[in-house]
Design a protein around this motif. Structure first.
Motif, PDB file in Angstrom:
ATOM      1  N   GLN A 130      52.848  28.190  36.516  1.00  0.00           N
ATOM      2  CA  GLN A 130      51.770  29.514  36.663  1.00  0.00           C
ATOM      3  C   GLN A 130      51.376  30.005  34.774  1.00  0.00           C
ATOM      4  OE1 GLN A 130      53.606  31.609  38.857  1.00  0.00           O
ATOM      5  NE2 GLN A 130      54.015  32.977  37.758  1.00  0.00           N
ATOM      6  N   THR A 180      44.124  29.387  37.973  1.00  0.00           N
ATOM      7  CA  THR A 180      45.083  29.360  37.893  1.00  0.00           C
ATOM      8  C   THR A 180      46.114  30.679  38.375  1.00  0.00           C
ATOM      9  OG1 THR A 180      45.147  27.570  36.032  1.00  0.00           O
ATOM     10  CG2 THR A 180      47.370  29.425  36.315  1.00  0.00           C
ATOM     11  N   CYS A 213      45.259  33.744  47.105  1.00  0.00           N
ATOM     12  CA  CYS A 213      46.022  33.678  45.963  1.00  0.00           C
ATOM     13  C   CYS A 213      47.715  34.056  47.214  1.00  0.00           C
ATOM     14  CB  CYS A 213      46.325  34.327  44.733  1.00  0.00           C
ATOM     15  SG  CYS A 213      45.336  34.590  43.345  1.00  0.00           S
ATOM     16  N   ARG A 246      49.960  31.558  43.392  1.00  0.00           N
ATOM     17  CA  ARG A 246      49.547  30.412  43.225  1.00  0.00           C
ATOM     18  C   ARG A 246      48.596  30.859  43.414  1.00  0.00           C
ATOM     19  NH1 ARG A 246      54.531  28.347  46.721  1.00  0.00           N
ATOM     20  NH2 ARG A 246      52.667  29.095  48.358  1.00  0.00           N
ATOM     21  N   TRP A 269      44.245  36.824  37.496  1.00  0.00           N
ATOM     22  CA  TRP A 269      44.392  35.159  37.835  1.00  0.00           C
ATOM     23  C   TRP A 269      43.035  34.648  36.925  1.00  0.00           C
ATOM     24  CZ3 TRP A 269      39.016  35.043  39.517  1.00  0.00           C
ATOM     25  CH2 TRP A 269      38.871  35.963  40.778  1.00  0.00           C
TER      26      TRP A 269
END
Length: 368
Positions: free
Chosen positions: A115, A213, A241, A222, A253
């Motif tokens: 990440q 991402t 997420c 994630r 994100w």
């Protein structure tokens, strides 16, 4: 009409049901209205592949898989420093400035994921911090690809669509770009669920590519595309997420959307790029090759995405999982180039870190 999806592989049933309910609620909400924007493309960018998971100080990664918009990239390489287990800073030279987004994709077969921790200017350069983790959530030394890009103004040349969003937990947009000159917006639903609205981009049927991402400086996270609803007036993307325990999780994100454009925003150049979405099938307009060749998909664990005619170093690739469960995807190994053809080896994992066949989106681009 929602883009078709398939059931996630081996995800915890309770987590999947929870996320499905959240997605349904968000999709029932009214779409935000479009408006004017500061919206050539891109202004500054760089990419790299860390080919050594324990690099020495000032390490220069694979020169055939890094490039950027600064003067003389071949003479001014990207460098990487490791700060601790699974913690890295990627130094992009001579492209300092505000805004933009970053993406990272883990490369390997162990189920590790990566990440973005954050990015900032450092003198005349742009530093992007990347953190990587084992499936358990413990930090892990990992190979990865990383990309930074920022855009403003109108596309040159015109054609296609491109946009990105950097979202806070609340849904506040921290950075954004929209090639149609509109304003991207985000709304936050239940824990770990957001709806991004990119007005004026794309088509009424699924077309283009999406990469997502997680951005978190404190713990492992994630993010993935949970749903994609194309429309004539714009694209709606639901982002989900999760934390390392596979529970829905609030984090920041980044999301980028590209239609007939490379993953970092430009089109022609580069002349060599492509993307593909597998969601149980391969929708025609989400399978693109910039030289007009036919991309193909084979295998499953890992998948092999073959893009003829576009393999030109220096280059990079990224992958994002698709679906409502807490599984994730990356690249099983570095992409291969043979006689102008590139092969991407996309590998997905269930919540326990076991390789599985699952939906994904992937994108490849050369610098040229």
């Amino acid at each position: 009409m929602h883009a078709r999806t398939v059931a996630p592989s081996l995800g915890p049933v309770r987590a999947v049901l929870l996320v499905l309910a959240m997605v349904a609620g968000l999709m029932a909400a009214a779409l935000p209205a479009a408006g004017p924007a500061h919206a050539a493309v891109p202004d500054r960018w760089g990419f790299a592949f860390l080919d050594n998971p324990t690099p020495p100080a000032g390490y220069v990664p694979d020169l055939t898989r890094q490039w950027g918009s600064w003067p003389s990239p071949a003479a001014n390489p990207v460098k990487v420093d490791q700060l601790g287990v699974g913690a890295y800073v990627v130094h992009f030279p001579l492209i300092a400035g505000p805004g933009g987004i970053a993406h990272a994709t883990a490369v390997g077969r162990t189920g590790n994921w990566c990440q973005i921790k954050g990015w900032s200017t450092a003198g005349t350069g742009q530093d992007v911090a990347v953190n990587c983790y084992q499936p358990s959530g413990a930090p892990a030394n990992t190979l990865f690809t990383v990309l930074y890009t920022t855009s403003s103004g109108t596309p040159s040349p015109a054609g296609g669509s491109y946009g990105y969003t950097y979202s806070a937990v609340s849904g506040a947009v921290l950075a954004q770009y929209n090639s149609a000159g509109a304003v991207n917006t985000v709304s936050h639903g239940s824990t770990g669920i957001w709806k991004a609205w990119l007005p004026g981009l794309g088509a009424s049927t699924a077309a283009g590519n999406i990469e997502v991402t997680a951005v978190n400086g404190i713990q492992g996270a994630r993010c993935k595309v949970a749903d994609w609803v194309p429309g004539a007036s714009g694209q709606t993307v639901v982002v989900a997420c999760f934390n390392a325990a596979n529970a829905p999780f609030d984090t920041t994100w980044t999301l980028s959307y590209s239609l007939k454009r490379a993953v970092h925003g430009p089109a022609f150049p580069p002349k060599s790029f492509g993307y593909l979405w597998f969601n149980g099938g391969v929708p025609a307009n989400t399978n693109f090759n910039s030289v007009g060749a036919a991309n193909t998909l084979s295998g499953s664990v890992p998948f092999t995405v073959t893009l003829p005619g576009v393999a030109v170093p220096s280059d990079t690739a990224h992958a994002t999982a698709y679906g409502t469960g807490p599984g994730w995807c990356g690249l099983a190994m570095p992409w291969a180039r043979t006689s102008g053809t590139v092969q991407l080896y996309t590998l997905c994992f269930n919540p326990g870190g076991t390789p599985v066949s699952a939906p994904f989106l992937t994108a490849y681009t050369s610098a040229f």
